[in-house]
Write a protein that holds these residues in place. Structure first.
Motif, mmCIF file in Angstrom:
data_model
loop_
_atom_site.group_PDB
_atom_site.id
_atom_site.type_symbol
_atom_site.label_atom_id
_atom_site.label_comp_id
_atom_site.label_asym_id
_atom_site.label_seq_id
_atom_site.Cartn_x
_atom_site.Cartn_y
_atom_site.Cartn_z
ATOM 1 N N ARG A 107 0.816 -1.218 0.000
ATOM 2 C CA ARG A 107 0.000 0.000 0.000
ATOM 3 C C ARG A 107 0.850 1.269 0.000
ATOM 4 O O ARG A 107 0.470 2.279 -0.586
ATOM 5 C CB ARG A 107 -0.904 -0.005 1.231
ATOM 6 C CG ARG A 107 -1.875 1.171 1.298
ATOM 7 C CD ARG A 107 -2.866 0.967 2.413
ATOM 8 N NE ARG A 107 -3.778 2.099 2.515
ATOM 9 C CZ ARG A 107 -3.565 3.152 3.295
ATOM 10 N NH1 ARG A 107 -2.465 3.209 4.028
ATOM 11 N NH2 ARG A 107 -4.434 4.149 3.339
ATOM 12 N N ARG A 108 2.019 1.237 0.637
ATOM 13 C CA ARG A 108 2.851 2.438 0.771
ATOM 14 C C ARG A 108 4.098 2.390 -0.125
ATOM 15 O O ARG A 108 4.483 3.391 -0.701
ATOM 16 C CB ARG A 108 3.290 2.600 2.232
ATOM 17 C CG ARG A 108 2.144 2.651 3.219
ATOM 18 C CD ARG A 108 1.317 3.918 3.078
ATOM 19 N NE ARG A 108 0.234 3.953 4.053
ATOM 20 C CZ ARG A 108 0.352 4.474 5.267
ATOM 21 N NH1 ARG A 108 1.501 4.996 5.656
ATOM 22 N NH2 ARG A 108 -0.684 4.478 6.088
ATOM 23 N N PHE A 109 4.717 1.230 -0.168
ATOM 24 C CA PHE A 109 5.986 1.084 -0.896
ATOM 25 C C PHE A 109 5.755 0.975 -2.395
ATOM 26 O O PHE A 109 6.484 1.561 -3.195
ATOM 27 C CB PHE A 109 6.721 -0.146 -0.346
ATOM 28 C CG PHE A 109 8.008 -0.473 -1.031
ATOM 29 C CD1 PHE A 109 9.062 0.432 -1.045
ATOM 30 C CD2 PHE A 109 8.185 -1.700 -1.659
ATOM 31 C CE1 PHE A 109 10.260 0.113 -1.668
ATOM 32 C CE2 PHE A 109 9.374 -2.017 -2.282
ATOM 33 C CZ PHE A 109 10.422 -1.117 -2.274
ATOM 34 N N ARG A 110 4.708 0.233 -2.782
ATOM 35 C CA ARG A 110 4.479 -0.015 -4.203
ATOM 36 C C ARG A 110 4.152 1.248 -4.986
ATOM 37 O O ARG A 110 4.657 1.421 -6.105
ATOM 38 C CB ARG A 110 3.351 -1.049 -4.356
ATOM 39 C CG ARG A 110 3.153 -1.552 -5.765
ATOM 40 C CD ARG A 110 4.396 -2.202 -6.315
ATOM 41 N NE ARG A 110 4.893 -3.263 -5.446
ATOM 42 C CZ ARG A 110 6.047 -3.892 -5.639
ATOM 43 N NH1 ARG A 110 6.816 -3.539 -6.653
ATOM 44 N NH2 ARG A 110 6.424 -4.838 -4.819
ATOM 45 N N PRO A 111 3.334 2.177 -4.467
ATOM 46 C CA PRO A 111 3.094 3.399 -5.250
ATOM 47 C C PRO A 111 4.361 4.195 -5.546
ATOM 48 O O PRO A 111 4.477 4.793 -6.617
ATOM 49 C CB PRO A 111 2.135 4.196 -4.350
ATOM 50 C CG PRO A 111 1.432 3.165 -3.547
ATOM 51 C CD PRO A 111 2.453 2.105 -3.291
#
Length: 425
Positions: free
Chosen positions: A300-304
């Motif tokens: 949710r945070r790293f992938r974007p």
């Protein structure tokens, strides 16, 4: 047993599968890993010399990717990677209370400035505490005060043999993980700790390109606007091809320079993100009620952030391709215009050649007359004495000589023209 001569470097290739082994860790135990950027091969010797301060061997380990020394009860390992070094300190502790899990008193065996003077610039620091927990792990509300944060992530790992809790925040430059050991042996605990360290380290290495991507996005917007303006002027034919080509080449050079400068960083981000994904899979997570799974939080945070870097790299490549297509269109129009000019030039040459041919025929006619005149004049000197001897009038001799000489000159001129026009000439 005698074997054939080895391929150069064969032993190193054979040992590659055993590179960077996991360090066994007892429970309770603690670990601290610090990753610093590697500026060049010269940094390797500096790292070995830094380890020597702990009483280890200062000899550079050649092509080895790791080196380990002991400092009292601590085990300190250095690892060399392509872009960074890692220094990891392991400690097997006799006891460790949960409320003091992240105390660093066990690091007092190191020289007081040893960590602060590590070679290179720090990119990540990861602290882990492994606590025995035969039953279920404590509730998140009990663990939260250790992190001074209500936002905790974690889950069961190693097929339920341990529970990992963290807030993934950098507090004082350090990211902290708390590992509750339910049923792990020393080797499994070491593998779990090493995977968590690599998740945090490679996460930070992957994010190195995010500031670059943010800055490059603004530059790409300007460059795309410039390309659109160039194509509008190309469509309206408001400027000459030379002006458009000069501006297009300048834009292409700027984009290609940016790609050459940044493509390696974006490629490294893809590689590091792949390692993070694999390490999360190797943890073999199962959900703990009340905690957001580590992989879900990263997704949710790293992938974007990674998607932004990938989008920037893709947008940069697309802009380069669009510029190449625009250059081809401009070149095609220039070639068509050049072909039209060549056809006009050939038409002008044809007209000039026709005029030259007519002028040549006129000159040839005049030449026949002139040559006939001079031929008759010369012939009269020879024919007049003969005419007197034969009783002919001189005028009659001239009347007969004029057409004869003119015919001979004309025939000779035609023969000469055929000779010049022959392909073998």
């Amino acid at each position: 047993m005698k074997l054939p001569t080895e391929v150069e470097g064969r032993q190193q290739l054979a040992d590659e599968i055993h590179a960077r082994p996991f360090e066994p860790l007892s429970t309770p135990g603690a670990a601290l890993a610090v990753a610093t950027l590697r500026e060049g091969p010269a940094d390797d010797a500096r790292c070995i010399a830094h380890l020597a301060r702990l009483g280890g061997d200062a000899t550079e380990p050649g092509n080895a990717m790791q080196h380990q020394v002991r400092c009292g009860a601590l085990r300190v390992r250095w690892e060399r990677h392509t872009e960074f070094h890692t220094f990891t300190v392991f400690a097997d502790l006799d006891s460790l209370a949960m409320d003091r899990a992240f105390d660093t008193g066990w690091l007092d065996a190191l020289p007081h400035d040893w960590l602060a003077t590590l070679p290179g610039r720090m990119i990540s620091a990861t602290q882990l505490a492994v606590l025995p927990c035969p039953g279920n792990p404590p509730h998140a509300r009990v663990v939260a005060p250790l992190f001074c944060s209500e936002l905790l992530v974690g889950n069961r790992v190693a097929d339920g043999a341990a529970t990992v809790v963290s807030d993934l925040r950098s507090v004082g430059g350090v990211t902290r993980f708390l590992v509750f050991d339910h049923a792990m042996n020393r080797r499994r605990a070491g593998r779990t700790v090493q995977r968590l360290i690599e998740v945090d380290t490679y996460r930070m290495m992957a994010l190195l390109s995010l500031p670059l991507a943010t800055r490059r996005m603004g530059q790409l917007a300007v460059e795309e606007t410039q390309l659109a303006s160039l194509m509008a002027r190309f469509h309206d034919a408001t400027d000459g091809d030379e002006v458009l080509l000069h501006e297009l080449v300048t834009l292409a050079a700027r984009v290609e320079y940016a790609m050459a400068e940044h493509s390696a960083r974006f490629a490294a981000t893809r590689a590091y993100s792949g390692i993070v994904d694999r390490r999360l899979i190797e943890l073999r997570e199962t959900v703990v009620p009340g905690l957001q799974p580590l992989s879900e939080f990263m997704e949710r945070r790293f992938r974007p952030a990674l998607d932004s870097c990938a989008a920037t790299a893709g947008r940069q490549t697309q802009l380069s391709e669009r510029i190449a297509r625009a250059a081809q269109l401009l070149q095609t129009r220039s070639e068509v215009e050049r072909e039209r000019q060549n056809q006009a030039l050939l038409g002008s040459l044809d007209r000039r050649q026709g005029m030259q041919l007519r002028l040549q025929e006129t000159v040839e006619g005049l030449s026949v007359i002139a040559m006939t005149y001079y031929g008759v004049g010369l012939g009269n000197y020879l024919l007049k004495p003969l005419a007197k001897a034969m009783g002919w009038h001189e005028t009659a001799v001239t009347l007969v000589a004029v057409p004869a000489i003119a015919l001979l000159v004309l025939l000779n001129m035609r023969r000469l023209r055929r000779h010049l026009q022959s392909p073998d000439t």
